[in-house]
Design an enzyme around this catalytic site. Structure first.
Site, PDB file in Angstrom:
ATOM      1  N   TYR A 139     -11.482  17.579  39.233  1.00  0.00           N
ATOM      2  CA  TYR A 139     -11.800  17.741  40.650  1.00  0.00           C
ATOM      3  C   TYR A 139     -12.263  19.162  40.974  1.00  0.00           C
ATOM      4  O   TYR A 139     -13.013  19.373  41.911  1.00  0.00           O
ATOM      5  CB  TYR A 139     -10.566  17.444  41.511  1.00  0.00           C
ATOM      6  N   LYS A 190      -5.407  10.572  28.133  1.00  0.00           N
ATOM      7  CA  LYS A 190      -6.430   9.917  27.320  1.00  0.00           C
ATOM      8  C   LYS A 190      -6.585  10.772  26.072  1.00  0.00           C
ATOM      9  O   LYS A 190      -7.669  11.275  25.743  1.00  0.00           O
ATOM     10  CB  LYS A 190      -7.736   9.803  28.128  1.00  0.00           C
ATOM     11  N   ASP A 222      -5.984   3.814  30.163  1.00  0.00           N
ATOM     12  CA  ASP A 222      -6.485   2.430  30.264  1.00  0.00           C
ATOM     13  C   ASP A 222      -5.333   1.443  30.125  1.00  0.00           C
ATOM     14  O   ASP A 222      -5.229   0.468  30.875  1.00  0.00           O
ATOM     15  CB  ASP A 222      -7.599   2.170  29.237  1.00  0.00           C
ATOM     16  N   ASP A 246      -5.449   9.802  40.960  1.00  0.00           N
ATOM     17  CA  ASP A 246      -6.178   9.240  42.102  1.00  0.00           C
ATOM     18  C   ASP A 246      -6.345   7.745  41.915  1.00  0.00           C
ATOM     19  O   ASP A 246      -6.073   6.950  42.814  1.00  0.00           O
ATOM     20  CB  ASP A 246      -7.540   9.932  42.216  1.00  0.00           C
ATOM     21  N   ASP A 250      -3.980   4.297  43.672  1.00  0.00           N
ATOM     22  CA  ASP A 250      -4.549   3.207  44.471  1.00  0.00           C
ATOM     23  C   ASP A 250      -4.138   1.849  43.900  1.00  0.00           C
ATOM     24  O   ASP A 250      -3.816   0.918  44.646  1.00  0.00           O
ATOM     25  CB  ASP A 250      -6.083   3.297  44.513  1.00  0.00           C
TER      26      ASP A 250
HETATM   27  C1  IPM Z   1      -6.915  10.635  47.802  1.00  0.00           C
HETATM   28  C2  IPM Z   1      -8.368  10.491  48.186  1.00  0.00           C
HETATM   29  C3  IPM Z   1      -9.057  11.842  48.005  1.00  0.00           C
HETATM   30  C4  IPM Z   1      -8.982  12.189  46.533  1.00  0.00           C
HETATM   31  C5  IPM Z   1     -10.499  11.891  48.520  1.00  0.00           C
HETATM   32  C6  IPM Z   1     -10.604  11.489  49.967  1.00  0.00           C
HETATM   33  C7  IPM Z   1     -11.126  13.251  48.304  1.00  0.00           C
HETATM   34  O1  IPM Z   1      -8.973   9.476  47.462  1.00  0.00           O
HETATM   35  O2  IPM Z   1      -6.205  11.451  48.411  1.00  0.00           O
HETATM   36  O3  IPM Z   1      -6.482   9.922  46.889  1.00  0.00           O
HETATM   37  O4  IPM Z   1      -9.825  11.741  45.742  1.00  0.00           O
HETATM   38  O5  IPM Z   1      -8.061  12.928  46.161  1.00  0.00           O
HETATM   39 MG    MG Z   2      -7.617   8.365  46.267  1.00  0.00          MG
END
Ligand code: IPM
Ligand code: MG
Length: 356
Positions: A139, A190, A222, A246, A250
């Site tokens: 990042y 990884k 993975d 990240d 999710d």
């Molecule tokens: C998160 C989001 C952010 C990230 C974006 C909005 C920059 O997806 O907080 O997980 O990738 O960190």
């Molecule tokens: Mg995110």
């Protein structure tokens, strides 16, 4: 405790409003002595100041004891030059405040087992903590950019880089967290392909003897993605780098029924933090009262616990959320047969009522 609210864009303002109401209610009941200020971030800041993280916002964040953030971004700002997009504001505040430790709990409220995309028997009792490194890795790594090669073709490039000290400090946070929970830590990398994660694994292994009560394991990313949807309860604490964290957070979010339920804390070395729901700005439902405020409300609870040392009030908020779910109230994202559809403010109000 001084709290700075950065409600941001999309559903950010709607859910932050409910979280602030719940904080007021908690303050009233427990006498916490909270005070509040507000500032702009993301698209809302671009509209007024032309940049996603104005200097005044950063100053306010430095002066506050904790920051409560809503969400940033939306299609309205998609056309803007990359370095000035709303998301840059979020990345910049994480970097500027040194918020390297991102804690993302994924807990399945038993009342929501039916809302998960996975079978109830696979997810029931789920309680995972993802510890994501937040200020390093690909990042932020340099060099980065899009350039034109000698042959005239364009190429995009980024750098995934972690120093030993960066890995060590996030490793310590994860080991400490595991120590307070199920005492199992899975480090995700990884290492079969990427040198940066070969070092990651080495540093995690080197930390392990200092935490003999915690069982450390390693998993390739993975496989971790697969295991998260196959048998998620095998995980207690997961520690990983910025990009993998990240993505995996999710995926873990969806196990719990809805990303609308998940809070997060981003902490610096001293425990000062920024607290935000994991869901984004959800522009498609913004301004319609459809957003689930529970992730923001649970983020406020984390704020009291981690930055305020107010564990009792935090637990009370979490229990109030449980009671509202018991009562059958649901926003659209967690609505299933036999439950009652509620809008954003009804949900927030109900948590306040359950709290007092
Ligand atoms: C998160 C989001 C952010 C990230 C974006 C909005 C920059 O997806 O907080 O997980 O990738 O960190
Ligand atoms: Mg995110």
């Amino acid at each position: 405790m001084k709290i700075l609210a950065l409600s941001g864009d999309g559903i950010g303002p709607e859910v932050t409003r409910e979280a602030l109401r719940v904080l007021h209610a908690a303050d009233k009941r427990f006498g916490l002595g909270l005070s509040y200020s507000e500032a702009l971030i993301g698209g809302a800041a671009i509209d007024v100041h032309g940049v996603p993280l104005p200097e005044s916002t950063l100053t306010a964040a430095r002066e506050a004891d904790a920051v409560l953030l809503g969400a940033v971004g939306g299609p309205r700002w998609d056309g803007i030059e990359r370095s000035l997009r709303p998301e840059r504001g979020l990345l910049a505040i994480r970097a500027a405040l040194g918020l390297f430790a991102n804690l993302r709990p994924a807990i399945l409220y038993p009342q929501l087992a039916a809302a998960s995309a996975l079978k109830p028997e696979v997810v029931s009792g789920l309680d995972i903590l993802i510890v994501r490194e937040l200020t390093g890795g690909i990042y932020f790594g340099e060099p980065r950019g899009i350039r034109v090669r000698a042959d005239g073709e364009r190429e995009g490039f980024n750098t995934d880089v972690y120093s030993e000290s960066e890995i060590r400090r996030i490793g310590r946070v994860a080991f400490e967290a595991a120590r307070k929970r199920g005492k199992r830590l899975c480090s995700v990398d990884k290492a079969n392909v990427l040198e940066v994660t070969v070092l990651w694994r080495e540093v995690m292994d080197a930390l392990a003897p200092s935490y003999p009560d915690v069982e450390l394991s390693h998993m390739y990313v993975d496989n971790a993605a697969m295991q998260l949807v196959r048998a998620p309860r095998q995980f207690d604490v997961v520690v990983t780098g910025n990009l993998f964290g990240d993505i995996l957070s999710d995926a873990a979010a969806m196990l719990t029924g809805s990303i609308g339920m998940l809070p997060s804390a981003s902490l610096d070395e001293k425990g000062k933090g920024l607290y935000e729901p994991v869901h984004g700005s959800a522009p498609d439902i913004a301004g319609q009262g459809k957003a689930n405020p529970l992730a923001a409300i649970l983020s406020a609870a984390m704020l009291l616990r981690y930055s305020g040392g107010m564990g009792e009030a935090a637990t009370a908020i979490e229990q109030a959320v449980g009671r509202v779910l018991d009562a059958g109230l649901r926003t659209g994202d967690i609505h299933t047969a036999g439950t009652r559809l509620a809008d954003t403010s009804t949900m927030g109000e109900a948590v306040c009522a359950a709290l007092t």
